[in-house]
Design a protein around this motif. Structure first.
Motif, PDB file in Angstrom:
ATOM      1  N   ARG A 230       0.871  -1.183  -0.112  1.00 13.67           N
ATOM      2  CA  ARG A 230      -0.042   0.165  -0.238  1.00 13.67           C
ATOM      3  C   ARG A 230       0.802   1.170  -0.095  1.00 13.67           C
ATOM      4  NH1 ARG A 230      -5.347  -2.071   2.989  1.00 13.67           N
ATOM      5  NH2 ARG A 230      -6.277   0.281   2.408  1.00 13.67           N
ATOM      6  N   PHE A 234       3.138  -0.087  -2.862  1.00 12.13           N
ATOM      7  CA  PHE A 234       2.505  -0.523  -3.997  1.00 12.13           C
ATOM      8  C   PHE A 234       3.405  -0.554  -5.350  1.00 12.13           C
ATOM      9  CE2 PHE A 234      -0.352   1.027  -7.713  1.00 12.13           C
ATOM     10  CZ  PHE A 234      -0.491  -0.223  -8.271  1.00 12.13           C
ATOM     11  N   TYR A 255      -0.282  -5.789  -6.957  1.00 10.21           N
ATOM     12  CA  TYR A 255      -1.501  -5.102  -6.523  1.00 10.21           C
ATOM     13  C   TYR A 255      -1.468  -4.245  -5.304  1.00 10.21           C
ATOM     14  CZ  TYR A 255      -5.447  -6.804  -9.546  1.00 10.21           C
ATOM     15  OH  TYR A 255      -6.304  -7.058 -10.350  1.00 10.21           O
ATOM     16  N   PRO A 256      -2.253  -3.188  -5.506  1.00 10.39           N
ATOM     17  CA  PRO A 256      -2.379  -2.325  -3.929  1.00 10.39           C
ATOM     18  C   PRO A 256      -3.179  -3.411  -3.178  1.00 10.39           C
ATOM     19  CG  PRO A 256      -3.313  -1.054  -6.088  1.00 10.39           C
ATOM     20  CD  PRO A 256      -3.153  -2.553  -6.526  1.00 10.39           C
ATOM     21  N   GLU A 259      -6.992  -3.659  -3.067  1.00  6.87           N
ATOM     22  CA  GLU A 259      -7.678  -4.345  -4.504  1.00  6.87           C
ATOM     23  C   GLU A 259      -7.749  -5.706  -4.431  1.00  6.87           C
ATOM     24  OE1 GLU A 259      -9.398  -1.288  -5.988  1.00  6.87           O
ATOM     25  OE2 GLU A 259      -9.020  -2.786  -7.250  1.00  6.87           O
TER      26      GLU A 259
END
Ligand code: M6R
Length: 366
Positions: A230, A234, A255-256, A259
């Protein structure tokens, strides 16, 4: 020429304490509290007044740009857009004289990035370059810029060039912050002091090589991998996934972390290694919840945590500790174990680490 290392990539990974230091040289002094990038000095007033900054880049350099977005917005409070050069050049981008377009490129020869700059120039924007190769095309066509000074990077997979790009972006963000007076003096000095310690902390991360090699052995036969982070971690996740894809040919996605529940969570089972950047900071607790979601579906967690962490350690299958640092600087440390991991997995799978199939060091055709 490989300095005793088996591959250029491994040599370049280990050069990072030094290459980051070289990138600092003459550009910062924490004791006296200053930062200066000679190359952009004459443009700093204009940059400080810009309505927004647009980064254009490809591949790993695009990931560095994403880290730059967090740094510029957080420290210098300037709106940033990050564009794939290849997309930017074929849109009809809305750019004017108040915009600053910054191209990031290790080689300085990437065709799409050069073409994006050409458009930006025609529309009257001020253009800057962050290149590694001195005298390269991008460094010549831009109005100004700052070199990364990482030294020649031979391995196709970019490693030390990435950390040098992030270092220059940090110095640039700090210079602009000073110009715009967006940071308090104590905040400014704290981050400078932390920055100066990064080369030593990178060395400490490199000391974990044996542990990382062991983890690589456990997951070398995976068919897929997920990388989560994050905030500015990220883009680190994206970069970790790209490294694994490029040199070990394992399908990986970054991916974040938040998500994940909007799709990729469907992929998680006991066969899926999930690499998570879970260092201390504002989103730590949120990442802890994401880890729980993975564990509930029997996924394997390999977490990068801050030294002394206990909470994630209790849940993860493996943890790799990195030294504590300012939250803005975490990408410079968290990237290192992911580079080493991809390297070892690729070697174990018998891949051509320095020259992966289908790839070239610089992409001079579109
Ligand atoms: O020379 P550049 O930084 O412009 O190159 C951009 C990409 O081609 C490059 O970063 C590529 O993604 C690397 N192989 C990544 O390791």
């Amino acid at each position: 020429e490989k300095g005793g290392y088996e591959h250029f990539m491994l040599k370049e990974i280990h050069e990072q304490p030094r290459s980051i230091q070289d990138c600092f040289r003459g550009r910062l002094n924490a004791k006296d509290g200053w930062v200066q990038l000679g190359g952009i000095k004459d443009h700093i007033e204009k940059i400080g007044k810009a309505k927004r900054i647009i980064f254009v880049a490809c591949g790993t350099s695009w990931h560095a740009a994403l880290v730059g977005e967090y740094l510029f917005e957080d420290l210098a409070r300037i709106p940033v857009e990050v564009e794939y050069a290849s997309e930017f050049r074929y849109r009809n981008p809305i750019i004017g004289e108040d915009d600053i377009v910054i191209a990031i490129s290790q080689s300085g020869e990437t065709a799409d990035t050069l073409a994006a700059l050409d458009i930006a120039k025609k529309k009257g924007a001020t253009t800057l370059g962050i290149c590694n190769v001195v005298g390269s095309s991008i460094s010549r066509v831009t109005d100004a810029g700052s070199y990364t000074h990482a030294g020649p990077e031979i391995g196709v997979a970019s490693t030390k060039a990435f950390t040098a790009q992030v270092t220059v972006l940090t110095l640039m963000a700090l210079s602009i912050a000073k110009e715009r007076a967006t940071m308090s003096e104590s905040q400014f000095r704290t981050i400078l002091t932390e920055l100066e310690q990064i080369p030593n902390k990178v060395s400490k991360v490199l000391e974990q090589n044996d542990l990382i090699e062991h983890i690589s052995d456990v997951y070398q036969n995976a068919n897929n991998a997920l990388y989560l982070g994050r905030g500015s971690s990220f883009p680190v996740a994206l970069e970790g996934a790209l490294k694994l894809k490029e040199i070990s040919y394992i399908h990986a996605e970054g991916y974040p972390a938040a998500e994940m529940k909007h799709g990729p969570i469907a992929l998680i089972d006991e066969e899926m290694p999930v690499f998570v950047i879970a260092t201390q900071g504002t989103s730590y607790e949120k990442v802890v919840s994401n880890i729980q979601e993975v564990k509930a579906r029997k996924g394997k967690i390999i977490a990068i945590v801050t030294e002394g962490d206990t909470q994630v350690k209790a849940m993860a299958d493996h943890v790799i500790e990195i030294p504590d640092t300012d939250e803005n600087l975490v990408p410079l440390l968290a990237t290192i174990p992911l580079q080493l991991l991809s390297y070892h997995v690729a070697v174990m799978r018998g891949c051509n680490v320095d020259q992966p199939r289908n790839l070239a060091k610089s992409v001079t055709v579109e």
